[in-house]
Write a protein that holds these residues in place. Structure first.
Motif, short mmCIF file in Angstrom:
data_model
loop_
_atom_site.label_atom_id
_atom_site.label_comp_id
_atom_site.label_asym_id
_atom_site.label_seq_id
_atom_site.Cartn_x
_atom_site.Cartn_y
_atom_site.Cartn_z
N PHE A 58 0.92 -1.18 -0.02
CA PHE A 58 -0.09 0.11 0.07
C PHE A 58 1.00 1.20 0.09
O PHE A 58 0.39 2.16 -0.74
N VAL A 92 -6.10 -3.20 -1.30
CA VAL A 92 -4.64 -2.90 -1.17
C VAL A 92 -4.25 -3.01 -2.81
O VAL A 92 -3.51 -2.38 -3.27
N ALA A 96 -2.85 0.24 -4.56
CA ALA A 96 -1.20 0.11 -4.95
C ALA A 96 -1.22 0.08 -6.54
O ALA A 96 -0.40 1.16 -6.90
#
Length: 159
Positions: A58, A92, A96
Motif C-alpha cells: 500500500f 490494497v 497500490a
C-alpha cells in the motif's frame, strides 16, 4: 503461464539513476524480486541504484513518488499481495496499482510495475525469479522501467 509472450527488453542505461522500492512483506518472494531487478539493472549498465523499503504494498506509491521528486530517472516498484479471506486483497491491490500508475503519469518518471497479486504463496514464489521459478517479475519490472526511460529520452531528443 502468465509470462508467456513477454517481450525481451534490452536497454543500455549507463548513467541512469534508479530506485528500487520494495515492500517488506514475504521476505523470500521479495528477496527474489529485488535480486531480479538488480540483475536487470546491472545488465543494462546501471550503477547508481538505491534500494528503499516500504512498509507494505500500500505504501509503494508514496515512496515511489518521493523517489521521483528526489530526481531518480526511474523507479522499480516491487511488492506482493497474497489473497486472504477478507476484501483486504482487493482494496490494497487496487490502491497500490492505481497509485503507482498515478505516480508515473503525474511525475513523468517511469515506474516499473513489479507488484505481484497472487492467490497463493506458491504462485508468488513461481514469479519471484528464484531458482526453479517460472518467471522473474523483478527483472521484468526493471526492464520495463528502463525501456520506458529510454523511450522518453528518445522523445526529448526529437525536439
Amino acid at each position: 503461464m502468465s509470462g508467456h509472450g513477454a517481450p525481451t527488453l534490452q536497454v543500455e542505461a549507463a548513467g541512469a539513476r534508479v530506485a528500487i522500492v520494495a515492500s517488506s512483506w514475504h521476505d523470500q518472494v521479495m528477496d527474489g524480486l529485488v535480486a531480479g531487478a538488480e540483475r536487470a539493472l546491472a545488465d543494462a549498465g546501471v550503477t547508481d541504484v538505491t534500494l528503499l523499503r516500504a512498509a507494505g504494498s500500500f505504501e509503494l506509491p508514496l515512496v515511489s513518488q518521493g523517489c521521483a521528486a528526489a530526481g531518480f530517472d526511474a523507479v522499480v516498484a516491487l511488492g506482493v499481495i497474497i489473497r486472504g479471506g477478507t476484501p483486504h486483497f482487493e482494496y490494497v491491490s487496487a490502491a497500490a496499482t492505481d497509485g503507482l500508475a498515478r505516480v508515473a503519469l503525474d511525475t513523468g518518471v517511469p515506474v516499473g510495475f513489479g507488484l505481484l497479486t497472487c492467490d497463493t504463496e506458491e504462485q508468488a514464489l513461481d514469479r519471484a525469479g528464484l531458482e526453479g521459478s517460472a518467471e522473474d517479475k523483478g527483472r521484468e519490472a526493471a526492464e520495463a522501467a528502463l525501456s520506458t526511460w529510454a523511450t522518453l529520452r528518445g522523445l526529448a531528443s526529437l525536439d
